[in-house]
Design a protein around this motif. Structure first.
Motif, short mmCIF file in Angstrom:
data_model
loop_
_atom_site.label_atom_id
_atom_site.label_comp_id
_atom_site.label_asym_id
_atom_site.label_seq_id
_atom_site.Cartn_x
_atom_site.Cartn_y
_atom_site.Cartn_z
N SER A 265 45.31 22.51 27.04
CA SER A 265 45.71 23.00 25.71
C SER A 265 46.16 21.82 24.84
O SER A 265 46.41 20.72 25.35
N ASP A 266 46.26 22.07 23.53
CA ASP A 266 46.74 21.02 22.63
C ASP A 266 48.13 20.53 23.05
O ASP A 266 48.41 19.33 23.02
N ALA A 267 48.99 21.50 23.45
CA ALA A 267 50.35 21.11 23.84
C ALA A 267 50.34 20.23 25.09
O ALA A 267 51.07 19.25 25.18
N GLU A 268 49.47 20.59 26.04
CA GLU A 268 49.38 19.76 27.25
C GLU A 268 48.90 18.36 26.91
O GLU A 268 49.43 17.36 27.41
N LEU A 269 47.87 18.29 26.06
CA LEU A 269 47.33 16.97 25.71
C LEU A 269 48.38 16.13 24.99
O LEU A 269 48.58 14.96 25.30
#
Ligand code: HEM
Length: 454
Positions: free
Chosen positions: A244-248
């Motif tokens: 996800s964007d947050a993980e990246l």
């Protein structure tokens, strides 16, 4: 069966805390001299920490099952910057899953593809350094390692976005240098004010830029890009979904926080130590000039990391279930610190531990439980290959171009900045331009706009 924690200094916690900050190495050595290879220290507002330095204890810690020891929980202080998805903060199966996603992006062979970029950035930075006067290398190395993370991990090209992100991330990193700004405060107490509020504002600004970068990269696709973000964008969870964007975002910040100051400080130590070791330095320069081998370069870096591991401990391991390590029983709530510095300076492990002797690693490769600058077990530094490559290229770029002259009689002492140990005077040296080396031709070529050979 022993049930008590190993003995340790009985000074008040405040004095112990101050001692570890102002004289980090001396207070460790005093602890070992007095109490042996394991001892308990008490810091302010913290659970008891047990410092371990017997390689057998270290092995047992690194081999303990993931539900017994939680390094992720022990590193919570980093959460405001790296975010809650960061691999460094996770434990058990979420950690394993995140680590699996990231491993291919940091694999040694993959890293080789970043070598040309790293070399170019190193040479460009090094060319600008002043000669024939006393300079501090550490801040210059910080600039360089930041640039390398932004280009090789975030995949930024030169331009306005790189400049803007560099500026805001530099501000953010300054907060992580000031440990007080990371102490979690009761909710609401400081919101919007003081260092915490300021840090939140800067973080929000950085996040906006990073999310925009991720969105754009998702649209344009990899297009042959070799940077770490390209590989993370292609990585898949076990169910086939992308990160996800947050993980990246969190893993990019993790690489920045874990990889920037550590590598800069480690390089600063390399120069500080080498400049006072004329014989070893000469051997290293001869190998670099000959241009074929890199065994002595590798061994020199390994020896620098043995003598001055910038993270003196692996991530603190919080005990979650009763565990016996080296015959001592530790209850939940205690934190175990695998101390690289003490293992590296144990005469039973390394004869003449205070001598700088890269040759020891030509004779024998570093041991899994006796050479700990990158920690170990399933938490071993993900960026170890990245950092080794980077340090080799930077040392080479500097030593090809300059002769190093010492400032002062002996290597600088250690100072603690945020979580790393670095040379107290900023790694002062004098550089003198070498001439007639192969490098002149390469630099002239690049200045004339000819791309570096692949
Ligand atoms: C000389 C430079 C570096 C040193 C000395 C260093 C050292 C360490 C150490 C001691 C740990 C903790 C390991 C443990 O607790 O067992 C660690 C973890 C980590 N490092 Fe590095 N590091 C360096 C550079 C880098 C770089 C360049 C990156 C990324 C680009 C990086 C990414 C990480 C990550 C993601 C972790 C967490 C691994 C996990 O929890 O599974 N490090 N590093």
């Amino acid at each position: 069966m022993k049930t008590k924690l190993p003995p340790g200094p009985r000074m008040p916690a405040l004095l112990q805390t101050l001692g570890t900050w102002t004289r980090p190495i001396a207070s460790l050595e005093r602890g070992r001299a007095r109490y042996g290879k394991r001892f308990t220290v008490r810091a302010l507002r913290q659970p008891p920490f047990v410092v371990l330095s017997d390689p057998e204890d270290i092995r047992e810690v690194f081999m303990s099952p993931p539900e017994v020891l939680h390094p992720g929980e022990g590193a919570r202080i980093l959460e405001p910057i790296v975010g809650r998805n960061s691999v460094i903060l996770l434990d058990e199966s979420p950690h394993l899953e995140q680590r699996k996603l990231m491993l291919p992006a940091f694999h040694g062979e993959r890293m080789e593809r970043l070598a040309d970029l790293m070399m170019e950035l190193a040479e460009r930075e090094v060319e600008m350094w002043p000669t024939d006067e006393e300079i501090e290398l550490h801040p210059r190395l910080q600039n360089l390692t930041l640039e390398i993370v932004l280009r090789a991990v975030f995949g930024l090209e030169q331009g306005a976005r790189l400049d803007a992100l560099r500026e805001v991330l530099t501000k953010l990193l300054r907060f992580s240098e000031n440990p007080l700004s990371l102490i979690p405060l009761p909710e609401g107490l400081m919101a919007g004010r003081g260092p915490v509020g300021e840090m939140e504002a800067v973080t929000a600004e950085a996040d906006g830029m990073i999310f925009a970068l991720i969105e754009e990269r998702r649209k344009t696709g990899a297009q042959g890009a070799e940077d770490v973000l390209a590989l993370l964008l292609a990585a898949e969870h076990e169910d086939g979904s992308p990160m996800s964007d947050a993980e990246l975002r969190d893993e990019l910040m993790t690489a920045l926080v874990a990889g920037h100051e550590t590598t800069a400080s480690q390089l600063a130590w390399a120069f500080t130590l080498l400049v006072h070791q004329p014989r070893e330095l000469a051997r290293l320069v001869a190998e670099i000039d000959a241009g074929e081998e890199e065994a002595y370069l590798t061994a020199s870096i390994q020896e620098v990391m043995r003598c001055r591991p910038v993270l003196i401990n692996a991530e603190p391991r919080l005990v979650k279930q009763p565990v016996r390590i080296g015959g001592v029983d530790y209850p939940p709530g205690v934190v175990l610190l695998c101390n690289a510095y003490l293992v590296h300076h144990d005469p039973e492990v390394y004869p003449q531990p205070y001598a700088f002797r890269p040759e020891r690693f030509l004779e024998r490769a570093p041991g899994t439980y006796t050479w700990l600058p990158f920690g170990g077990g399933r938490r071993r530094c993900l960026g170890a290959s990245f950092a080794m490559l980077e340090m080799k290229l930077v040392l080479r770029a500097v030593l090809q171009r300059y002769e190093l002259l010492p400032v002062g009689e002996r290597p600088e002492t250690a100072r603690r900045r945020s979580i790393t140990i670095s040379p107290a005077q900023g790694a002062r040296v004098i550089l003198r331009e070498r001439s007639g080396t192969q490098l002149d031709a390469q630099v002239a070529q690049r200045r004339a706009g000819v791309p570096a050979a692949a």
